[in-house]
Design an enzyme around this catalytic site. Structure first.
Site, PDB file in Angstrom:
ATOM      1  N   GLY A  18       0.791  -1.230   0.000  1.00 19.09           N
ATOM      2  CA  GLY A  18       0.000   0.000   0.000  1.00 19.09           C
ATOM      3  C   GLY A  18       0.816   1.268   0.000  1.00 19.09           C
ATOM      4  O   GLY A  18       0.863   1.991  -0.986  1.00 19.09           O
ATOM      5  N   ARG A  23      10.452   3.079  15.778  1.00 19.15           N
ATOM      6  CA  ARG A  23       9.163   3.332  15.121  1.00 19.15           C
ATOM      7  C   ARG A  23       8.117   3.705  16.172  1.00 19.15           C
ATOM      8  O   ARG A  23       7.891   2.951  17.126  1.00 19.15           O
ATOM      9  CB  ARG A  23       8.721   2.101  14.340  1.00 19.15           C
ATOM     10  CG  ARG A  23       7.361   2.235  13.673  1.00 19.15           C
ATOM     11  CD  ARG A  23       7.422   3.131  12.459  1.00 19.15           C
ATOM     12  NE  ARG A  23       6.089   3.353  11.895  1.00 19.15           N
ATOM     13  CZ  ARG A  23       5.499   2.563  11.002  1.00 19.15           C
ATOM     14  NH1 ARG A  23       6.116   1.457  10.577  1.00 19.15           N
ATOM     15  NH2 ARG A  23       4.306   2.855  10.532  1.00 19.15           N
ATOM     16  N   ASP A  62      -6.983  -3.676   5.072  1.00 20.93           N
ATOM     17  CA  ASP A  62      -5.872  -4.230   5.851  1.00 20.93           C
ATOM     18  C   ASP A  62      -6.295  -4.589   7.263  1.00 20.93           C
ATOM     19  O   ASP A  62      -6.915  -3.779   7.963  1.00 20.93           O
ATOM     20  CB  ASP A  62      -4.727  -3.223   5.925  1.00 20.93           C
ATOM     21  CG  ASP A  62      -3.988  -3.075   4.614  1.00 20.93           C
ATOM     22  OD1 ASP A  62      -4.086  -3.987   3.780  1.00 20.93           O
ATOM     23  OD2 ASP A  62      -3.304  -2.051   4.420  1.00 20.93           O
ATOM     24  N   GLU A  96       2.656 -11.217   6.302  1.00 17.84           N
ATOM     25  CA  GLU A  96       4.059 -11.090   6.696  1.00 17.84           C
ATOM     26  C   GLU A  96       4.660 -12.476   6.843  1.00 17.84           C
ATOM     27  O   GLU A  96       4.108 -13.328   7.531  1.00 17.84           O
ATOM     28  CB  GLU A  96       4.152 -10.328   8.030  1.00 17.84           C
ATOM     29  CG  GLU A  96       5.556 -10.250   8.606  1.00 17.84           C
ATOM     30  CD  GLU A  96       5.923 -11.484   9.415  1.00 17.84           C
ATOM     31  OE1 GLU A  96       7.092 -11.890   9.324  1.00 17.84           O
ATOM     32  OE2 GLU A  96       5.061 -12.040  10.100  1.00 17.84           O
ATOM     33  N   HIS A 127      11.038  -4.294   7.219  1.00 20.42           N
ATOM     34  CA  HIS A 127      11.425  -3.748   8.513  1.00 20.42           C
ATOM     35  C   HIS A 127      12.936  -3.770   8.717  1.00 20.42           C
ATOM     36  O   HIS A 127      13.423  -3.471   9.804  1.00 20.42           O
ATOM     37  CB  HIS A 127      10.721  -4.516   9.632  1.00 20.42           C
ATOM     38  CG  HIS A 127       9.231  -4.362   9.587  1.00 20.42           C
ATOM     39  ND1 HIS A 127       8.428  -5.186   8.822  1.00 20.42           N
ATOM     40  CD2 HIS A 127       8.398  -3.466  10.164  1.00 20.42           C
ATOM     41  CE1 HIS A 127       7.171  -4.806   8.959  1.00 20.42           C
ATOM     42  NE2 HIS A 127       7.129  -3.769   9.756  1.00 20.42           N
TER      43      HIS A 127
END
Length: 791
Positions: A457, A540, A624, A690, A719
């Site tokens: 996305g 993050r 999502d 994932e 990541h």
């Protein structure tokens, strides 16, 4: 063990470590970028630690009757324990110094990887939105007590006059959270190494005692899970472990915490606390927010062991009902016959720093809220009321009661038309046509190749995007100028994807600050913060929005951007929405009605947006749900009720779509094997998952289940800054093909690309597209007729 200072009447289990201005994030990222060196990072971390300790003392945790937790991880508290144990996976063994310790650069290499070495796997911390780095334990893993960083913090703060309580993930939870290292014998259980780990913990405790720590906090939330609860039975492994630790001569006093639910056997509340007390632990913590009150029998049997009562919610932002909490504390104190310590249910890691920093919230809202600083004050007030009587805190009790009453009566908390729409729902609102028929008409419409490529996305949010967003907020540019900038950015991202050869495109989401906040800003019943940052993982941070009232969607808001992007290309482009469960999981949600009821309200708001996207001609809509697994209760007995309402909420959001509209969803950071039936129940046409860090473990689970719709196991770990090679990506695609048919598979990254830079993103996506083409050709797969579902 020398006699420690008595445990205080008020404490917290941890405090936000990122800094009120995200100071730690900025320092760590500056270190990664080479802007500051290791000494600069150390100075920044120490300055933040000093300010945190001073702030907690100011809020009332100072003085003789105090205990301030030292929870100052640079990246992650589980990674800190891995470093303190020197427990390096074999592929990182060269990073260890002679004494088994690892330096700062090596610490971050474990978190981020380097070259051909993938980092430690990242997954969710219990049922929260915090992510931890999974330890990898094998038969030959070495464990050495090397807690140099933690002892240095204790010594330094003692020099400043503050006696801190070091915080460590406990040994049982550490191994329960670990995975078997690659190459370990089949069936190897990391928990089989418990004796070696406890020996290292004994060394760590001795080092901390020598450094001047009087108390150490060992967090054992693993005991609230099914397996951990079994281990906490009388005479079980937990008792054996803590008899060893408590029996060690050179150690500080021990506080063992059990946040996130009820530890031990849920049908015997408090039994695990009794086991820890019998083992010789000086203080035990019970989560009284999400867990059960210990039985009177347990309380009376604690003897000299201090009960630390987690009565202030460490995970949500609503003001505590001080009257009700004080009543619970009074009952507990009567039950124990001893003084009870008032505390938070968990670390305050999960909430922002200070509600007073929020100047743009709706006028009614701040009085209803308590961020970390306010929660510390609540703990102190409750402790004072318990020790000295309610009359001493009467003003606080009256102010809180007035705020709670105002919240209950406020316009917008209950909206009749929203409630009526929920009441009028029928079974048809949750059901689409047969998946096999949908797949056929969608392929006719889309004409996708086998192994179609796409992204999840978002594309990188550059400095220019962030600057433009700030400029329109402060008035430096007009809304029209900002809209023109966004259109140019979307056009650039669409052209980039076409040039890379991706099959299904996205618009890149430059208009979105956050995948939940963007929706909160466009839904009634929500409010967004300006400074409400919480740590998600490493550096993050996210700003969870606050869901305070009944939810609805006033008007379409994604349609203009998606329609514009689709007008620029003939390739299909996905409309991007965030699912109802994720919107709840990544927000601070009202606590005055069942979560499932709130989820259905959000789902109907999303259903309206999907209908408008369809009307605008958008052929693919992605909803999502990366947090689907995150909210799963920790006890298996509680799973099904949650899965029922969460799956129904997704279906309510998406079931209004016609058969020709392809519904995608995305899931991440989960033990997917536990929720495969729920993933199937979502009835999405395509699900991306994932999978890269776990080397596509989920694919075998899906194949074993017989999952039959489209699946995109992530092959590019976004990541980490690593750029995966075409060969690496081809191998992962080939691994997926060993378990699932090519007609079912999609090729995509693990997650959105928002946090990555463009250089690494372009290289990685170029390799991803090339790998998909290489596998298509080498396996002699057809490039047309991409059929998905088969019953």
């Amino acid at each position: 063990m020398s006699t420690p200072k008595a445990f205080p009447t008020a404490t917290i289990l941890g405090y936000p470590r990122i800094g009120p201005g995200r100071e730690l994030k900025k320092a760590v990222e500056s270190y990664w970028a080479g802007i500051i060196d290791e000494s600069g990072l150390q100075r920044a971390a120490e300055e933040l630690q000093d300010r945190t300790v001073s702030r907690l003392i100011e809020l009332g945790l100072g003085g003789e009757d105090s205990s301030i937790p030292a929870d100052f991880a640079l990246y992650d508290q589980v990674l800190d324990v891995t470093a303190a144990l020197g427990a390096l996976p074999t592929r990182f063994a060269d990073l260890a110094d002679q004494d088994g310790s690892i330096g700062t650069a090596a610490y971050f290499t474990l978190a981020r990887g380097d070259g051909e070495r993938a980092p430690l796997e990242l997954t969710k911390w219990f049922d929260s939105n915090y992510h931890y780095l999974v330890p990898e334990i094998g038969v030959a893993t070495t464990f050495t007590a090397v807690a140099h960083r933690l002892t240095a913090i204790v010594r330094r703060q003692r020099e400043r006059g503050a006696v801190l309580r070091p915080v460590l993930v406990g040994p049982v939870t550490y191994l329960l959270l670990a995975k078997a290292e690659e190459g370990a014998p089949t069936g190897f259980d990391p928990l089989s190494r418990i004796d070696d780990v406890v020996s290292a913990y004994e060394g760590i405790l001795a080092s901390l005692a020598e450094a001047g720590a009087e108390w150490v906090q060992l967090d054992e939330p693993g005991l609230v899970s099914d397996r951990g609860g079994e281990l906490a039975a009388p005479g079980g492994l937990v008792e054996r472990v803590y008899r060893r630790l408590a029996g060690h001569a050179e150690r500080p006093a021990l506080l063992v915490t059990t946040g996130y639910g009820t530890a031990g056997n849920p049908t015997a509340p408090g039994q695990a606390l009794a086991v820890l007390s019998a083992a010789g632990v000086e203080a035990v913590h019970a989560d009284l927010v999400r867990g059960s009150r210990p039985s009177d029998e347990v309380l009376q049997g604690l003897g000299a062991t201090r009960l630390v009562a987690g009565i202030v919610d460490g995970r949500n932002v609503w003001r505590n009902d001080l009257q009700a909490s004080l009543s619970v504390l009074e009952q507990l104190q009567a039950g124990t016959g001893a003084t009870v310590t008032t505390a938070t249910s968990t670390s305050l890691l999960h909430v922002p720093h200070d509600v007073r920093a929020e100047t743009a919230l709706p006028e009614h809202l701040p009085a209803w809220l308590a961020f970390a600083d306010q929660k510390v004050r609540e703990v102190v007030v409750l402790a004072g009321g318990l020790a000295d009587g309610r009359s001493t805190v009467a003003t606080h009790l009256e102010e809180t009661e007035a705020a709670l009453q105002q919240r209950a009566r406020f316009d917008g908390v209950v909206v009749d038309r929203v409630r009526k729409r929920i009441r009028d729902l029928t079974a048809e609102a949750f059901t689409r046509g047969p998946a096999e028929r949908r797949a056929e008409v969608q392929q006719q419409r889309l004409g996708l190749p086998v192994l179609p490529t796409t992204t999840i996305g978002s594309f990188p949010q550059t400095g220019e995007v962030r600057s433009a967003r700030a400029a329109v907020r402060n008035g430096s540019i007009s809304p029209a100028e900002y809209e023109q900038f966004l259109r140019q950015e979307i056009a650039r991202v669409v052209r980039l994807q076409e040039g890379l050869g991706l099959d299904v495109l996205v618009h890149g989401e430059p208009e979105r600050n956050d995948m939940v906040q963007y929706f909160a800003e466009n839904f009634d019943g929500f409010a967004a913060t300006d400074h409400g940052w919480v740590q998600s993982y490493g550096s993050r941070c996210t700003r969870p929005s606050i869901l305070w009232g009944d939810v609805s969607r006033p008007q379409a808001f994604t349609v203009p951007w998606i329609s514009f992007a689709q007008s620029l290309t003939e390739r299909p482009l996905k409309g991007m929405l965030t699912g109802p469960v994720t919107i709840l999981a990544w927000s601070f949600v009202r606590d005055d009605q069942p979560l499932g009821d709130t989820a259905h309200q959000v789902a109907l708001a999303l259903r309206d947006e999907i209908a408008d996207l369809e009307a605008a001609g958008i052929a693919i809509v992605q909803v999502d749900e990366p947090a689907l697994r995150e909210l799963l209760p920790l006890r298996s007995a509680d799973h099904q009720p949650y899965l029922d309402w969460s799956v129904q909420a997704f279906r309510l959001a998406t079931a209004g779509a016609g058969d020709r509209t392809q519904i995608h969803t995305h899931l991440c950071y989960s033990e997917f094997g536990e929720v495969i039936s729920a993933i199937d129940g979502l009835d999405a046409d395509v699900t991306s998952i994932e999978a890269a860090r776990s080397r596509l473990e989920v694919v075998a689970d899906l194949a074993g289940f017989g999952y039959s719709r489209g699946i995109g196991p992530g092959v590019y770990d976004i990541h980490s800054p690593r750029v995966p090679s075409e060969e690496e990506l081809s191998a992962l695609i080939a691994t997926a093909l060993e378990a699932l048919p090519a007609q079912q598979l999609w090729v995509n990254p693990d997650c959105g690309l928002k946090t990555r830079g463009y250089d690494e993103t372009v290289l990685s996506l170029r390799n991803l597209v090339a790998a998909a083409r290489t596998v298509r050709e080498s396996a002699d797969l057809t490039t047309t007729g991409h059929a998905l579902a088969h019953s």
